[in-house]
Every structure is written in C-alpha cells, then in structure tokens.
Design a protein around this motif. Structure first.
Motif, short mmCIF file in Angstrom:
data_model
loop_
_atom_site.label_atom_id
_atom_site.label_comp_id
_atom_site.label_asym_id
_atom_site.label_seq_id
_atom_site.Cartn_x
_atom_site.Cartn_y
_atom_site.Cartn_z
N PHE A 166 0.83 -1.21 0.00
CA PHE A 166 0.00 0.00 0.00
C PHE A 166 0.87 1.26 0.00
N THR A 167 1.90 1.28 0.84
CA THR A 167 2.71 2.51 0.94
C THR A 167 3.51 2.76 -0.33
N MET A 168 3.72 1.71 -1.15
CA MET A 168 4.46 1.94 -2.38
C MET A 168 3.59 2.52 -3.48
N GLY A 169 2.30 2.45 -3.33
CA GLY A 169 1.40 3.03 -4.30
C GLY A 169 1.22 2.14 -5.52
N SER A 170 0.00 1.95 -5.93
CA SER A 170 -0.25 1.14 -7.12
C SER A 170 -1.52 1.62 -7.82
N LEU A 171 -1.47 1.59 -9.13
CA LEU A 171 -2.63 2.05 -9.88
C LEU A 171 -3.46 0.89 -10.42
N ALA A 269 -3.88 20.13 -15.53
CA ALA A 269 -4.72 18.94 -15.33
C ALA A 269 -4.39 17.87 -16.38
N LEU A 270 -4.33 18.29 -17.66
CA LEU A 270 -4.06 17.33 -18.74
C LEU A 270 -2.66 16.74 -18.61
N PHE A 271 -1.70 17.59 -18.35
CA PHE A 271 -0.32 17.11 -18.27
C PHE A 271 -0.17 16.12 -17.11
N GLY A 272 -0.82 16.44 -15.98
CA GLY A 272 -0.79 15.53 -14.83
C GLY A 272 -1.34 14.17 -15.21
N GLY A 273 -2.48 14.17 -15.92
CA GLY A 273 -3.09 12.93 -16.35
C GLY A 273 -2.18 12.14 -17.29
N PHE A 274 -1.68 12.82 -18.31
CA PHE A 274 -0.79 12.16 -19.28
C PHE A 274 0.48 11.64 -18.60
N PHE A 275 1.03 12.46 -17.72
CA PHE A 275 2.29 12.09 -17.07
C PHE A 275 2.14 10.80 -16.28
N LEU A 276 1.04 10.68 -15.55
CA LEU A 276 0.87 9.48 -14.73
C LEU A 276 0.57 8.26 -15.60
N VAL A 277 -0.18 8.46 -16.68
CA VAL A 277 -0.43 7.36 -17.61
C VAL A 277 0.90 6.90 -18.20
N PHE A 278 1.74 7.84 -18.57
CA PHE A 278 3.06 7.55 -19.13
C PHE A 278 3.89 6.73 -18.14
N CYS A 279 3.96 7.20 -16.90
CA CYS A 279 4.75 6.49 -15.88
C CYS A 279 4.19 5.10 -15.63
N ASP A 280 2.85 5.01 -15.61
CA ASP A 280 2.22 3.72 -15.35
C ASP A 280 2.45 2.75 -16.51
N THR A 281 2.46 3.30 -17.73
CA THR A 281 2.74 2.45 -18.90
C THR A 281 4.13 1.85 -18.78
N ILE A 282 5.07 2.64 -18.31
CA ILE A 282 6.44 2.13 -18.13
C ILE A 282 6.47 1.02 -17.08
N THR A 283 5.77 1.21 -15.97
CA THR A 283 5.79 0.15 -14.95
C THR A 283 5.23 -1.14 -15.51
N GLU A 291 4.68 -6.14 -10.34
CA GLU A 291 4.78 -4.81 -10.92
C GLU A 291 5.65 -3.86 -10.11
N LEU A 292 6.37 -3.01 -10.81
CA LEU A 292 7.11 -1.95 -10.12
C LEU A 292 6.11 -0.97 -9.53
N PRO A 293 6.32 -0.52 -8.30
CA PRO A 293 5.41 0.50 -7.74
C PRO A 293 5.51 1.80 -8.54
N ILE A 294 4.36 2.43 -8.76
CA ILE A 294 4.29 3.62 -9.60
C ILE A 294 5.11 4.78 -9.03
N GLY A 295 5.11 4.87 -7.66
CA GLY A 295 5.83 5.98 -7.03
C GLY A 295 7.32 5.99 -7.38
N ILE A 296 7.87 4.79 -7.59
CA ILE A 296 9.30 4.70 -7.92
C ILE A 296 9.55 5.31 -9.29
N ILE A 297 8.65 5.04 -10.25
CA ILE A 297 8.83 5.55 -11.60
C ILE A 297 8.61 7.08 -11.65
#
Lengths: 316, 241
Positions: A166-171, A269-283, A291-297
């Motif tokens: 939980f503390t590592m964060g996951s989407l 707002a848009l950049f925040g959304g895209f940025f997190l999708v981008f990071c999540d795609t990498i994980t 899975e790698l925790p999203i917070g690390i990416i």
C-alpha cells in the motif's frame, strides 16, 4: 509534445505483462477482451484521473499558500491516509459497506483528519507564516511515519506485506467502479478550480492584494482546500501515496507555459493525467512477475527532470 | 469623507493606536516616527487588519460594507509590491484592478481592458505593458501599482510610503502623479518623506504616543518639525517644483 502524450494515452492500454492480440480484443468472450476492457482501460483511466487530481491539488496548494513546496504530500495529508490504511490493515478489517474496503475508508479519514488538523493548527500562525505551516506538515508526516513503524513492528508478515504494498502506491484496479468514482471527483475538482480561476490569479499575487480587490480569501481558500483534500483522500485511500506528481507537474507546466495560474489550469490537469499514464505504462512495460510500484517511476523520471528545471531556472 | 471613531489597534497585546477620533473630509497626509502606527492606521481604514472602534466611509460603517463594495470605494498602494506570481505582465496586473467590476464569468470585458490600458497611457508607462511585473524596478513597480489603483476607479486612494524605496528622480515622478491625482481622488498619503509631503501639501495628521494631532497648515516649519522629530531643520522646501 501534447500530441506525443496523446499517442501514449492511446497506446497505453495495449502495453502490459500479457501481450494482447488486437484481433482478439473485440471478441466478447475472449481473455484478451476481459483484460483489455476490465483491466487495461479502467487502469489507464484511473491513472489519468489520479494524475489530474494530483497535479491540480499541487497547483492549488502552491497557489493558495504562495509556496513552491506546498503539496498534499509535503503537508502530510498523504501520510495521514497511509496511517489510516495501516490501522485498518492491522485491525484486519475487510469490506465495510457498499463493497468499499475498510482500508479505503480509514485512508480517506486519515487524509481528511490531517486537513482539519492543519486548518486548526494554522489558526495559531500569522497569515503570512506559510513556512511554519509547511513545517507543521513535515512534522505531522514524520509523526505518522513513526506511528506506521509501530504498526509494522506489531504486525505479522502478511499484514506487513499488505502495508508495504500500500505505501508503495499502485494504480492497478479491477473493473470500472474506482475509475468512475475518481473521474467524478477529478471533474468536481477541476470545475471548482476553474470557477475560481480569477480569484486564484489574484491570490497568487498576495493575500492582501486579493482582499483589497474584494475576495473573501479565507472562504475561497478553505473551500478549495476541502475539495482538493476530498480528491486526495479518495485517491490515496485507493491507490496508496503517489509522490512527486503534485510537486513537479505544476512547475513543469509553468516552465513550458510561463503564464499566470488561471491560464495554466487546463494544461496542468491534462499534463498531470498524461504524465501518470506515461509512468504507469512504463511500470507495466517493465514488469515481469510483479509490478514496479508507480511511485518509484514518478520519482525516477520526475526527479532528474525537476532538478534540470530548477538549475536552468536559476541560470535565467 | 472618512470618520474614525474611537479606533484602537494592536498586535500581541501591544497597543499601537488608542482612541483615535478623526474626520477626514478630503486629502490628508499621515506622518509620524517609525513604528508610530501610520501604516496600521491605513490598514485599519482598509480593513486589512482587525481593530476596535469604527471606521465610516460616507457615513457607512466599513464593517457592514461587502468586500467588493470596499474595493470599489478605496484602493491601497503598498510601499513595496509583494508578489508570488513570477509570470504576470504589467497589462494583466493592471487589469486585476477591474476585478470588483468583473461581470462576465468568462473574462474581463473589453471596457475593463480599455480602462486598464488607458491608465497605463495616463501614467506614460504603456511601453512596459508586456513586461513581467516581478522583474521591474521599484520605481516602475510603484507606477504599475498606481495604474492598478486607477483602474480600480475608487474614490479614495491610500498611498503607504510610496517613495520609501525610490531614488530622488523616481520620487519626483511619483510625487507629481500623486499631486495630479488630487483633482480626481481623495488622496491619503502616509509617508516619512517630508519633501513629498510638503509638495503634495495635504493637511497633516501627526501620530505620536498612540494618538493623532491634526495640522491644517503650519506643519512644515522648522520649529514645528524640530519639536516633532527632535532633529534640527533648516528651511525644508519642496524640491520638486
């Protein structure tokens, strides 16, 4: 740049541990269909809305307190949610009502209690002492972290494993319930920020300027803080804490579009959304077994980029 | 017309102003030593700080005025511009003076924009309109603040030590503008700058020992100044004419 981000958003659902056959996706009884529509698409949407909430909350906190370091994360609101979730895990609580888990509910209340605590404590500060508020937030964070350590100390192996996850964060989400919930909340947050954009423009000059132009600064600040805390509380209670996005995305957008805050709301707002999708795609792209925790990416990509921005800004 | 009735304020139990009763019919300069409470008095008039007693503007208690109506009635120009936003340009900043009048939810009206650009022309700083406010010099920032106050079209303008951070040349420019504005606005000038005060030539209120003394004229003579400031003066004359 924006079109590149859009391409990532569209391609994102196709990337993951299981490679999907595109011809299979639209066959309703195939496994690919299930993975695509019940896991991948909800997850991309969830990541997008999470990014919107994190980025807008960061922009809001930075503007309302006129301090570049203010975010729900640095003020201890995320840590409050983690501690709440930790208590629920330790107590071994399951689903309470409407299929919403006790972990989420405790996490949400942890975040909201922290907000009320900060608002209460800030009454003892002069209105100009926003640095002190930041120190209060950091102190709260440290306190929560120590309390969490005690829970770790007392917990058994399985509880501790849940807590660490939980503390590592996951989407990762299953189904549409959480993405829809987060979509509604991020829309409410966006609308509130957008409605008050001219007030925010004045508040980003100084509090006295805003007051002298007829704005009830206390009322506006409190209202926007409550809406954003609702968003952060809900998000963190589902996904765990995701650091850095709220801090860096508003600064990156300001660097790319150096205009007043009212003209940066949609882009942030848009950049925040895209940025997190981008990071999540990498994980998901990098993942093999777990899975790698999203917070690390977010920190790995965001950190160096942010340092680069600070250095180039200092040169100017 | 501004009336102060048994006004008192303080910070952390320290009394700064006590039992101030004052009728300000028109222009006024407020002078006094450092820490005597000049700015405190101005901020109380603007309701920027909490105070005991009452402030009436045109017989209306300011505690009963809405913030928007207050903004339409008076504007306050600080000695130094505090600004967090590092992107706002001069024309955007001056347009903020129109906030109390903004009707459309979507943007400032063309009329508001016209008024804002007119004030820049009036103050002869149109050439600065695309500059970033936070990177301007103190003198330019003071002019931009005046432009914003003029766009606000309030009857009363309060200047809080407008020349405190300025060199003599810029002080002169500001002094001329303040004097010129007396024709259109009620000017309340708070200052240490005796040249400025004597040039603007308002009646003077001197704050000492938490209370005020009004001088309709006869403030700027050497004996009076020596008594008030405890410094020898030798024919202070306005230098700006």
């Amino acid at each position: 740049m924006w079109s590149l981000l859009l391409v990532i958003l569209i391609l994102s659902p196709f990337i993951g541990a299981v490679t999907l056959d595109i011809s299979e996706i639209f066959k309703p009884d195939s496994l690919a269909y299930k993975i695509f529509f019940d896991l991948r698409i909800p997850r991309v949407l969830f990541a997008f809305f999470a990014g919107v909430i994190l980025a807008l909350s960061g922009l809001l906190f930075q503007t309302l307190f006129r301090n570049a370091l203010m975010t729900p994360y640095t003020l201890g609101i995320s840590s409050g949610a983690v501690l709440g979730a930790g208590i629920a895990i330790k107590l071994g609580l399951g689903a309470i009502a409407f299929g919403i888990g006790a972990i989420s509910i405790f996490g949400f209340f942890g975040a909201m209690l922290t907000v009320f605590l900060l608002i209460y404590l800030s009454q003892f500060l002069k209105s100009s002492q926003h640095e002190s508020l930041l120190l209060l937030g950091i102190a709260l964070s440290l306190f929560y972290t120590s309390a969490l350590m005690i829970i770790f100390y007392l917990g058994d192996a399985m509880q501790n494993d849940m807590l660490i996850r939980f503390t590592m964060g996951s989407l990762s989400v299953i189904g549409w319930q959480n993405p829809i919930l987060l979509g509604i909340i991020s829309f409410i947050l966006f609308l509130s920020v957008y409605i008050y954009r001219f007030e925010l423009q004045l508040l980003s000059i100084s509090e006295s300027q805003a007051t002298l132009k007829g704005i009830d600064t206390k009322k506006v600040t409190l209202l926007l803080l409550m809406v954003s805390s609702l968003g952060i509380g809900t998000l963190v209670s589902i996904s765990g804490p995701i650091g850095f996005v709220g801090l860096i995305v508003p600064h990156i957008v300001a660097k790319i579009h150096p205009t007043t805050v009212n003209k940066r709301i949609i882009k942030t707002a848009l950049f925040g959304g895209f940025f997190l999708v981008f990071c999540d795609t990498i994980t998901r792209g990098l993942s093999t077994q777990s899975e790698l925790p999203i917070g690390i990416i977010t920190a790995l990509i965001g950190g160096p980029f942010f340092i680069y921005l600070i250095i180039t800004k200092a040169k100017r | 017309m501004i009336e102060l009735k048994s006004l008192a304020c303080g910070f952390n139990e320290k009394v700064i102003l006590q039992n101030i009763n004052l009728n300000i019919e028109n222009h006024l300069s407020i002078l006094g030593a450092n820490g005597s409470g000049k700015s405190t008095l101005a901020k109380a008039i603007c309701s920027l700080i909490e105070f005991d007693g009452e402030v009436f503007i045109d017989s209306v208690n300011t505690k009963e005025l809405s913030l928007i109506d207050k903004a339409k009635t008076l504007s306050y120009i600080p000695a130094k511009l505090e600004i967090y936003d590092s992107f706002i340009t001069v024309d955007e900043f001056v347009l903020l003076g129109r906030f109390p009048y903004k009707k459309s939810y979507f943007d400032y009206s063309e009329k508001d924009k016209k008024i804002a650009s007119n004030t820049l022309e009036f103050l002869k700083i149109s050439h600065l309109k695309n500059n970033i406010v936070s990177s301007l010099s103190s003198g330019e920032q003071q002019l931009v603040l005046i432009a914003q106050a003029l766009a606000q079209q309030s009857k009363i303008i309060i200047f809080d030590e407008p020349t405190a951070n300025l060199d003599p040349h810029n002080s002169k420019i500001i002094a001329e503008h303040i004097k010129g504005l007396k024709e259109y606005h009620q000017i309340i000038l708070i200052t240490h700058d005796l040249h400025l005060a004597s040039y603007v030539n308002n009646p003077v209120v001197f704050i000492k020992d938490k209370t005020t003394t009004l001088y309709e004229n006869n403030f700027f003579n050497d004996d009076n100044l020596e008594e008030l400031y405890n410094v020898k003066f030798n024919s202070l004359v306005a230098q700006y004419d």
